[in-house]
Design a protein around this motif. Structure first.
Motif, PDB file in Angstrom:
ATOM      1  N   ALA A  97       0.767  -1.226   0.040  1.00 36.05           N
ATOM      2  CA  ALA A  97      -0.012  -0.041   0.063  1.00 36.05           C
ATOM      3  C   ALA A  97       0.836   1.373   0.162  1.00 36.05           C
ATOM      4  CB  ALA A  97      -0.972   0.158   1.289  1.00 36.05           C
ATOM      5  N   GLU A  98       0.484   2.174  -0.900  1.00 32.59           N
ATOM      6  CA  GLU A  98       1.412   3.373  -0.832  1.00 32.59           C
ATOM      7  C   GLU A  98       0.501   4.632  -0.254  1.00 32.59           C
ATOM      8  OE1 GLU A  98       4.167   3.843  -2.347  1.00 32.59           O
ATOM      9  OE2 GLU A  98       4.089   1.989  -3.615  1.00 32.59           O
ATOM     10  N   SER A  99      -0.261   4.090   0.377  1.00 30.93           N
ATOM     11  CA  SER A  99      -1.054   5.311   1.479  1.00 30.93           C
ATOM     12  C   SER A  99      -2.165   4.745   2.495  1.00 30.93           C
ATOM     13  CB  SER A  99      -1.833   6.371   0.450  1.00 30.93           C
ATOM     14  OG  SER A  99      -3.103   5.837  -0.178  1.00 30.93           O
ATOM     15  N   LEU A 100      -2.360   5.465   3.334  1.00 29.97           N
ATOM     16  CA  LEU A 100      -3.556   4.901   4.347  1.00 29.97           C
ATOM     17  C   LEU A 100      -4.679   4.515   3.485  1.00 29.97           C
ATOM     18  CD1 LEU A 100      -4.274   4.174   7.114  1.00 29.97           C
ATOM     19  CD2 LEU A 100      -5.031   6.658   7.338  1.00 29.97           C
ATOM     20  N   GLU A 101      -5.128   5.340   2.689  1.00 28.72           N
ATOM     21  CA  GLU A 101      -6.321   4.956   1.913  1.00 28.72           C
ATOM     22  C   GLU A 101      -6.191   3.772   1.282  1.00 28.72           C
ATOM     23  OE1 GLU A 101      -4.762   7.937   1.982  1.00 28.72           O
ATOM     24  OE2 GLU A 101      -6.154   8.995   3.145  1.00 28.72           O
ATOM     25  N   GLN A 102      -5.134   3.423   0.476  1.00 25.53           N
ATOM     26  CA  GLN A 102      -4.757   2.053  -0.113  1.00 25.53           C
ATOM     27  C   GLN A 102      -4.980   1.040   0.750  1.00 25.53           C
ATOM     28  OE1 GLN A 102      -1.425   1.742  -2.578  1.00 25.53           O
ATOM     29  NE2 GLN A 102      -2.585   0.466  -4.252  1.00 25.53           N
ATOM     30  N   ALA A 103      -4.227   1.341   1.705  1.00 25.91           N
ATOM     31  CA  ALA A 103      -4.222   0.160   2.792  1.00 25.91           C
ATOM     32  C   ALA A 103      -5.717  -0.207   3.388  1.00 25.91           C
ATOM     33  CB  ALA A 103      -3.464   0.423   4.128  1.00 25.91           C
ATOM     34  N   LYS A 104      -6.385   0.547   3.457  1.00 22.50           N
ATOM     35  CA  LYS A 104      -7.739   0.644   3.753  1.00 22.50           C
ATOM     36  C   LYS A 104      -8.582  -0.172   2.694  1.00 22.50           C
ATOM     37  CE  LYS A 104      -8.316   4.452   6.946  1.00 22.50           C
ATOM     38  NZ  LYS A 104      -9.171   5.829   7.234  1.00 22.50           N
ATOM     39  N   ALA A 105      -8.324   0.186   1.337  1.00 22.66           N
ATOM     40  CA  ALA A 105      -9.033  -0.435   0.320  1.00 22.66           C
ATOM     41  C   ALA A 105      -8.547  -1.910   0.398  1.00 22.66           C
ATOM     42  CB  ALA A 105      -8.724   0.321  -1.142  1.00 22.66           C
ATOM     43  N   PHE A 106      -7.307  -2.305   0.601  1.00 21.73           N
ATOM     44  CA  PHE A 106      -6.979  -3.883   0.594  1.00 21.73           C
ATOM     45  C   PHE A 106      -7.818  -4.446   1.733  1.00 21.73           C
ATOM     46  CE2 PHE A 106      -2.289  -2.944  -0.691  1.00 21.73           C
ATOM     47  CZ  PHE A 106      -2.781  -2.620  -1.923  1.00 21.73           C
ATOM     48  N   TRP A 107      -8.129  -3.884   2.996  1.00 19.33           N
ATOM     49  CA  TRP A 107      -8.640  -4.561   4.094  1.00 19.33           C
ATOM     50  C   TRP A 107     -10.121  -4.378   3.893  1.00 19.33           C
ATOM     51  CZ3 TRP A 107      -6.940  -7.683   7.500  1.00 19.33           C
ATOM     52  CH2 TRP A 107      -5.494  -7.635   7.638  1.00 19.33           C
ATOM     53  N   ARG A 108     -10.515  -3.451   3.117  1.00 15.55           N
ATOM     54  CA  ARG A 108     -12.056  -3.545   2.712  1.00 15.55           C
ATOM     55  C   ARG A 108     -12.486  -4.795   2.133  1.00 15.55           C
ATOM     56  NH1 ARG A 108     -16.453  -0.074   2.153  1.00 15.55           N
ATOM     57  NH2 ARG A 108     -17.948  -0.784   0.440  1.00 15.55           N
ATOM     58  N   ILE A 109     -11.650  -5.392   1.229  1.00 16.80           N
ATOM     59  CA  ILE A 109     -11.784  -6.521   0.531  1.00 16.80           C
ATOM     60  C   ILE A 109     -12.088  -7.573   1.567  1.00 16.80           C
ATOM     61  CG2 ILE A 109     -10.771  -8.307  -0.990  1.00 16.80           C
ATOM     62  CD1 ILE A 109      -9.550  -6.127  -2.546  1.00 16.80           C
ATOM     63  N   ARG A 110     -11.121  -7.486   2.479  1.00 13.58           N
ATOM     64  CA  ARG A 110     -11.011  -8.623   3.561  1.00 13.58           C
ATOM     65  C   ARG A 110     -12.560  -8.321   4.443  1.00 13.58           C
ATOM     66  NH1 ARG A 110     -12.907 -11.387   7.060  1.00 13.58           N
ATOM     67  NH2 ARG A 110     -11.707 -12.421   8.404  1.00 13.58           N
ATOM     68  N   GLU A 111     -12.676  -7.275   4.847  1.00 13.85           N
ATOM     69  CA  GLU A 111     -13.961  -7.097   5.617  1.00 13.85           C
ATOM     70  C   GLU A 111     -15.071  -7.330   4.905  1.00 13.85           C
ATOM     71  OE1 GLU A 111     -13.231  -2.932   6.433  1.00 13.85           O
ATOM     72  OE2 GLU A 111     -11.597  -3.250   8.051  1.00 13.85           O
ATOM     73  N   MET A 112     -15.058  -7.240   3.587  1.00 11.31           N
ATOM     74  CA  MET A 112     -16.568  -7.452   2.863  1.00 11.31           C
ATOM     75  C   MET A 112     -16.824  -8.910   2.575  1.00 11.31           C
ATOM     76  SD  MET A 112     -17.911  -4.627   1.980  1.00 11.31           S
ATOM     77  CE  MET A 112     -19.040  -5.260   0.721  1.00 11.31           C
ATOM     78  N   PHE A 113     -15.865  -9.889   2.971  1.00 14.43           N
ATOM     79  CA  PHE A 113     -16.180 -11.392   2.826  1.00 14.43           C
ATOM     80  C   PHE A 113     -17.624 -11.723   3.257  1.00 14.43           C
ATOM     81  CE2 PHE A 113     -12.413 -13.967   1.336  1.00 14.43           C
ATOM     82  CZ  PHE A 113     -11.920 -13.153   0.479  1.00 14.43           C
ATOM     83  N   SER A 114     -17.685 -11.205   4.628  1.00 19.79           N
ATOM     84  CA  SER A 114     -18.862 -11.851   5.051  1.00 19.79           C
ATOM     85  C   SER A 114     -20.244 -11.142   4.436  1.00 19.79           C
ATOM     86  CB  SER A 114     -19.065 -11.458   6.803  1.00 19.79           C
ATOM     87  OG  SER A 114     -18.044 -12.111   7.280  1.00 19.79           O
ATOM     88  N   GLU A 115     -20.275  -9.899   4.039  1.00 15.48           N
ATOM     89  CA  GLU A 115     -21.226  -9.319   3.525  1.00 15.48           C
ATOM     90  C   GLU A 115     -21.768  -9.878   1.988  1.00 15.48           C
ATOM     91  OE1 GLU A 115     -24.170  -6.541   2.572  1.00 15.48           O
ATOM     92  OE2 GLU A 115     -23.178  -6.808   4.526  1.00 15.48           O
ATOM     93  N   VAL A 116     -20.615  -9.967   1.404  1.00 16.51           N
ATOM     94  CA  VAL A 116     -20.677 -10.395   0.034  1.00 16.51           C
ATOM     95  C   VAL A 116     -21.368 -11.909  -0.219  1.00 16.51           C
ATOM     96  CG1 VAL A 116     -18.554 -11.781  -0.437  1.00 16.51           C
ATOM     97  CG2 VAL A 116     -19.618 -10.520  -2.262  1.00 16.51           C
ATOM     98  N   GLN A 117     -21.325 -12.705   0.864  1.00 18.90           N
ATOM     99  CA  GLN A 117     -21.991 -13.934   0.917  1.00 18.90           C
ATOM    100  C   GLN A 117     -23.353 -13.882   0.610  1.00 18.90           C
ATOM    101  OE1 GLN A 117     -19.910 -16.953   3.222  1.00 18.90           O
ATOM    102  NE2 GLN A 117     -18.893 -15.255   3.994  1.00 18.90           N
ATOM    103  N   ARG A 118     -24.087 -12.719   1.383  1.00 19.68           N
ATOM    104  CA  ARG A 118     -25.314 -12.440   1.078  1.00 19.68           C
ATOM    105  C   ARG A 118     -25.994 -12.513  -0.544  1.00 19.68           C
ATOM    106  NH1 ARG A 118     -26.630  -7.777   5.476  1.00 19.68           N
ATOM    107  NH2 ARG A 118     -25.357  -8.390   7.143  1.00 19.68           N
ATOM    108  N   HIS A 119     -24.975 -12.179  -1.339  1.00 21.89           N
ATOM    109  CA  HIS A 119     -25.441 -11.711  -2.580  1.00 21.89           C
ATOM    110  C   HIS A 119     -24.889 -13.059  -3.285  1.00 21.89           C
ATOM    111  CE1 HIS A 119     -26.031  -7.610  -1.871  1.00 21.89           C
ATOM    112  NE2 HIS A 119     -24.850  -7.510  -1.279  1.00 21.89           N
ATOM    113  N   ILE A 120     -24.074 -14.119  -2.986  1.00 18.93           N
ATOM    114  CA  ILE A 120     -23.768 -15.169  -4.073  1.00 18.93           C
ATOM    115  C   ILE A 120     -24.403 -16.363  -3.350  1.00 18.93           C
ATOM    116  CG2 ILE A 120     -21.509 -14.061  -4.470  1.00 18.93           C
ATOM    117  CD1 ILE A 120     -20.113 -15.822  -2.346  1.00 18.93           C
ATOM    118  N   GLY A 121     -25.299 -16.376  -2.390  1.00 21.93           N
ATOM    119  CA  GLY A 121     -25.861 -17.506  -2.125  1.00 21.93           C
ATOM    120  C   GLY A 121     -25.921 -17.917  -0.577  1.00 21.93           C
ATOM    121  N   ALA A 122     -26.979 -18.843  -0.370  1.00 19.15           N
ATOM    122  CA  ALA A 122     -27.095 -19.455   0.776  1.00 19.15           C
ATOM    123  C   ALA A 122     -25.709 -20.079   1.453  1.00 19.15           C
ATOM    124  CB  ALA A 122     -27.935 -20.527   1.315  1.00 19.15           C
TER     125      ALA A 122
END
Length: 478
Positions: A327-352
């Motif tokens: 990560a070149e910035s704090l914002e980019q680091a947050k973007a990387f971690w957002r991918i991880r944090e979205m793992f639980s949320e995204v499962q609502r969209h891809i199926g039971a």
């Protein structure tokens, strides 16, 4: 799916008893309107629909004590609740119990930077606790994706984990002392800042991870640590879970404790996030089967990036890293971690999904994933598998998502069958069927299959001792 409990109706409180409870908190903080109760009764996954005659919202420890004293005298069941972010149904009154919401206990009583402690009430959110520590140039190291909603009392009651447990431990590791209201209304005043207190049994640990079945935590004195002066975040493609584990070992050797988070991510999950989250972008040019996302932290203001580059370079030379970016910035680091944090949320969209929060010895993670994949694929050949989690502390979130086009109800009807297969592999490796989410309702019926019987006997004995009338969160854990 037997994991979803059927609501069992019980007689509501008599008007006279309801009035007595209401008098303790005042009419404004005794919620009886079903519509106004909904946010307290619907948990994240929607597996455990709740109902209650009243949501009580005390504003002090004294009010909590008065509520429990009255409940114990009248044998009225109570379900304590923090931010309602639990994932196993432990915070929901499914049988018409009185709901005790602790979110009004939200005072930060003290921050002591010299002693590296702070004392906060149970309803303080994790985010507010971290912000209060930061204002004193200290760090409260627990970090969860639900930090804006989850509460300190809930974190301690469930012994929550999170992405920083590798370096700093789980919730239990942060608690120096607790204030707890017992089932009969007595208050255990066990708040202290002491790192050394060898005066008998360590009573606070009875209540941490007990999910409100032994007492209600109303405040805690928490351990703080120095704030890091530099942080570097890397997103690396790795050829396998074993390579990720070897990369973790390399990073720990080079930093001597400087690896503060280390997550293993499967491509299936990363691709799902990128597809469904407009804010997320693929960090690397080409897709890969597995990734490691990790942070290095240091008290030194300079030099950490060089260390990260050396780790990734050496990892590449050893065949542990295929590609990587820092990560070149704090914002980019947050973007990387957002991918991880979205793992639980995204499962609502891809199926039971049939979800599992398990832990095994760190060294066993690659073999555990391989063997579990084989077992599940034998049951459901077309199942989509999403393994990810806190590889540094052995915590794997192993989720089985229904095949494309499959009947959702028929798939979920196999919940117990799928879980039994997964837990069988967990048991083989000496692991735990609940790493950080707790037992609640979801795993109560299977706990005896995996818990030492003597340990279960001791747990039941403690429950009878501390809650002889069984009013605290009945039917949860045990």
């Amino acid at each position: 799916m037997s994991s979803v409990m059927n609501v069992q109706s019980k007689p509501t409180l008599t008007p006279a008893l309801l009035a007595r409870f209401t008098d303790i908190v005042g009419p404004k903080y005794a919620i009886t309107d079903p519509q106004m109760q909904q946010s307290y009764l619907i948990e994240l996954r929607g597996l455990y629909p709740g109902h209650t005659p009243v949501v009580l919202r005390p504003g002090s420890t004294d009010e909590v004590a008065a509520i429990l004293k009255l409940a114990n005298e009248t044998k009225t069941a109570i379900v304590p609740q923090g931010g309602n972010t639990g994932l196993v149904g432990g915070q929901t009154p499914i049988n018409g119990e009185v709901l005790l919401s602790l979110t009004r206990l939200d005072k930060i009583r003290e921050v002591d930077p010299v002693s590296y402690t702070m004392t906060v009430e149970a309803g303080v959110t994790l985010q507010r606790a971290r912000e209060a520590a930061a204002q004193a140039d200290r760090l409260y190291p627990q970090l969860l994706g639900s930090e804006g909603t989850c509460t300190i009392g809930g974190n301690l009651s469930t012994n929550a984990g999170g992405i920083a447990a590798l370096a700093h431990g789980v919730a239990r590791s942060h608690a120096l002392g607790l204030e707890v209201v017992l089932a009969d209304g007595r208050v255990l005043h066990n708040l202290n800042k002491l790192k050394k207190d060898n005066t008998g049994y360590d009573l606070k640990n009875l209540f941490i991870g007990a999910e409100g079945t032994l007492g209600v935590i109303t405040a805690a004195t928490l351990r703080l640590v120095p704030r890091p002066r530099s942080v570097e975040t890397a997103f690396a493609a790795v050829p396998s879970p074993q390579a990720a584990l070897d990369l973790l070992g390399l990073a720990e050797e080079r930093t001597a404790g400087g690896v503060t988070s280390f997550e293993l991510l499967a491509r299936f999950g990363v691709a799902a996030v990128i597809d469904y989250d407009a804010k997320s972008r693929d960090p690397l040019r080409e897709p890969h089967d597995w990734y490691a996302l990790f942070d290095l932290s240091s008290q030194a203001r300079t030099g950490l990036r060089d260390v990260m580059e050396e780790i990734l370079s050496e990892g590449h030379d050893k065949g542990l890293v295929i590609d990587a970016t820092i990560a070149e910035s704090l914002e980019q680091a947050k973007a990387f971690w957002r991918i991880r944090e979205m793992f639980s949320e995204v499962q609502r969209h891809i199926g039971a999904a049939v979800k599992h929060d398990v832990s095994v010895p760190v060294a066993a993670i690659p073999t555990f994933i391989e063997e579990t994949n084989a077992v599940v694929k034998k049951l459901i050949p077309d199942a989509r598998l999403m393994a990810f989690g806190h590889v540094g502390d052995g915590n794997v979130h192993y989720n089985v998502i229904h095949p494309v086009g499959a009947d959702t109800k028929k798939f979920l009807a196999r919940w117990d069958e799928i879980s039994a297969a997964v837990f069988g592999v967990v048991k083989k490796f000496g692991g735990s069927i609940s790493a950080e989410h707790g037992i609640g309702l979801m795993k109560r019926h299977i706990l005896p299959k995996y818990k030492d019987p003597v340990a279960l006997d001791l747990m039941r004995d403690l429950k009878r001792l501390l809650d002889p009338n069984g009013i605290l969160n009945p039917g949860k854990v045990l």
